[in-house]
Design an enzyme around this catalytic site. Structure first.
Site, PDB file in Angstrom:
ATOM      1  N   ASP A  44       0.827  -1.209   0.000  1.00 30.61           N
ATOM      2  CA  ASP A  44       0.000   0.000   0.000  1.00 30.61           C
ATOM      3  C   ASP A  44       0.860   1.257   0.000  1.00 30.61           C
ATOM      4  OD1 ASP A  44      -2.634   1.488   0.652  1.00 30.61           O
ATOM      5  OD2 ASP A  44      -1.325   2.069   2.319  1.00 30.61           O
ATOM      6  N   TYR A  49       3.238  10.029   0.495  1.00 31.92           N
ATOM      7  CA  TYR A  49       4.047   9.443   1.553  1.00 31.92           C
ATOM      8  C   TYR A  49       5.516   9.824   1.384  1.00 31.92           C
ATOM      9  CZ  TYR A  49       0.082   6.483   2.964  1.00 31.92           C
ATOM     10  OH  TYR A  49      -1.138   6.018   3.405  1.00 31.92           O
ATOM     11  N   SER A 150     -10.661   5.678   0.452  1.00 31.87           N
ATOM     12  CA  SER A 150     -10.122   5.705   1.808  1.00 31.87           C
ATOM     13  C   SER A 150     -10.840   6.792   2.585  1.00 31.87           C
ATOM     14  CB  SER A 150      -8.612   5.981   1.775  1.00 31.87           C
ATOM     15  OG  SER A 150      -8.050   5.952   3.058  1.00 31.87           O
ATOM     16  N   ASN A 151     -11.129   6.500   3.850  1.00 30.96           N
ATOM     17  CA  ASN A 151     -11.761   7.488   4.742  1.00 30.96           C
ATOM     18  C   ASN A 151     -13.125   7.955   4.245  1.00 30.96           C
ATOM     19  OD1 ASN A 151      -9.414   7.809   6.619  1.00 30.96           O
ATOM     20  ND2 ASN A 151      -8.424   8.525   4.748  1.00 30.96           N
ATOM     21  N   LEU A 220      -2.069  -1.727  14.341  1.00 31.25           N
ATOM     22  CA  LEU A 220      -1.283  -2.106  15.509  1.00 31.25           C
ATOM     23  C   LEU A 220      -1.294  -1.041  16.592  1.00 31.25           C
ATOM     24  CD1 LEU A 220       1.792  -3.784  13.781  1.00 31.25           C
ATOM     25  CD2 LEU A 220      -0.013  -4.917  15.098  1.00 31.25           C
ATOM     26  N   THR A 276       4.935  -0.880  10.099  1.00 33.85           N
ATOM     27  CA  THR A 276       6.290  -0.860  10.625  1.00 33.85           C
ATOM     28  C   THR A 276       7.330  -1.150   9.542  1.00 33.85           C
ATOM     29  OG1 THR A 276       7.794  -1.871  12.251  1.00 33.85           O
ATOM     30  CG2 THR A 276       6.114  -3.301  11.287  1.00 33.85           C
ATOM     31  N   ARG A 281       9.384  -7.083  13.405  1.00 33.32           N
ATOM     32  CA  ARG A 281       7.993  -6.795  13.777  1.00 33.32           C
ATOM     33  C   ARG A 281       7.036  -7.170  12.646  1.00 33.32           C
ATOM     34  NH1 ARG A 281       4.820  -1.574  15.403  1.00 33.32           N
ATOM     35  NH2 ARG A 281       3.449  -2.434  17.005  1.00 33.32           N
TER      36      ARG A 281
END
Length: 313
Positions: A44, A49, A150-151, A220, A276, A281
């Site tokens: 994604d 970003y 999204s949203n 998370l 992450t 993780r």
């Protein structure tokens, strides 16, 4: 089948205009390999970003790894503009903006198409006919294979879907044991506590009825329940972290898989997004689907009640 999604927002270094370097490419490569080892094949992105650097470093990993593009699916988002025209943030889902931003993402990702394009935020000035025209053109050109959002609420998706020739296949929202508005809204109908939650009622039901996959970002809880407790952690936060650790031991798994399994047990079919960059993780999330199947109703409710700090009505 439900799946985990790897969220690439953490790749590419800082949010500044400073260029990335070989260390950021190496970090991205390690994260991608860890995600693949965990069984993750959907990655994604969003055009904003790290000011585009997340897509750029991922594109370098793709170019340097023969056959990788055929093994994975890519999705990216458009619709948010940052630090333009004197505004810190504004939204733009005009036809020209969608075309411009998608072409920019494809160039940065070094690929000819994305499997899914998500409209990042509702734009009050968007003309649904323009959105449909842009999406139709991108699909006709083979640059986008599926459309998501999204949203958005169920009502917003429905209004958009009326103008589209292609189904909306995904809706990415913040859903977690911490961000519980989606869940609280299901049980607080006709209850005064409902006023504390703004999640649009009916969205989960709309998505289920129309085959729209729910993707959960922030799944998370930003490490609140599986890392070092911050100084401002509430008693409920601390109790939840302790319970997550206890359940991880009981189910022979990790705290991360407990949190993701809790989401995936919900019948809405939630697909968690893991953000992450730490390979260990990422791998700690790999057991989530098994945990979802193994978790009992009492365990599931116990996590919810502990996180909210009070009993449900």
């Amino acid at each position: 089948m439900q799946e985990l999604i790897y969220g690439c927002m953490g790749l590419g270094g800082s949010w500044s205009d400073d260029p990335y370097g070989p260390e950021q490419v190496a970090e991205a490569s390690a994260a991608v390999q860890a995600a693949l080892a965990a069984g993750i094949t959907l990655f994604d992105h969003a055009d904003i970003y790290r000011n585009g650097k997340s897509e750029q470093v991922f594109g370098e990993v793709l170019a340097a790894t023969p056959g990788l593009r055929d093994r994975i699916r890519l999705q990216t988002k458009c619709g948010i503009r940052l630090n333009e025209r004197g505004l810190e943030t504004h939204y733009d889902l005009s036809r020209d903006a969608i075309l411009e931003r998608v072409n920019g993402s494809l160039a940065r990702l070094q690929t000819d198409y994305v499997d899914v394009l998500l409209l990042h935020r509702p734009d009050p000035l968007a003309d649904p006919a323009e959105v449909a025209a842009a999406v139709g053109q991108l699909m006709a050109e083979g640059k986008v294979r599926h459309l998501g959002v999204s949203n958005m609420s169920g009502a917003q998706i429905g209004a958009l879907q009326d103008r589209l020739d292609t189904p909306v296949v995904a809706n990415q929202l913040e859903l977690s044991l911490l961000a519980r508005g989606w869940l609280e809204s299901q049980v607080l109908v006709n209850h005064p506590e409902d006023l504390a939650y703004s999640f649009p009622r009916g969205t989960l039901e709309y998505c289920a009825a129309h085959g729209v996959t729910l993707q959960a970002y922030g799944a998370l809880a930003r490490g609140l329940y599986t890392g070092a407790a911050p100084a401002d952690a509430s008693p409920a936060d601390l109790a939840t972290a302790a319970l997550v650790a206890d359940l991880a031991a009981e189910l022979d798994t990790t705290g991360e898989s407990v949190l993701l399994g809790w989401l995936m047990k919900h019948p809405a079919g939630i697909a968690p997004v893991i953000g992450t960059v730490n390979p260990a993780r990422i791998q700690a999330c790999a057991d989530a689907r098994r945990v979802a199947a193994a978790m009992t109703r009492a365990q599931w409710y116990g996590l919810w009640v502990t996180a909210r700090g009070s009993n449900i009505p």
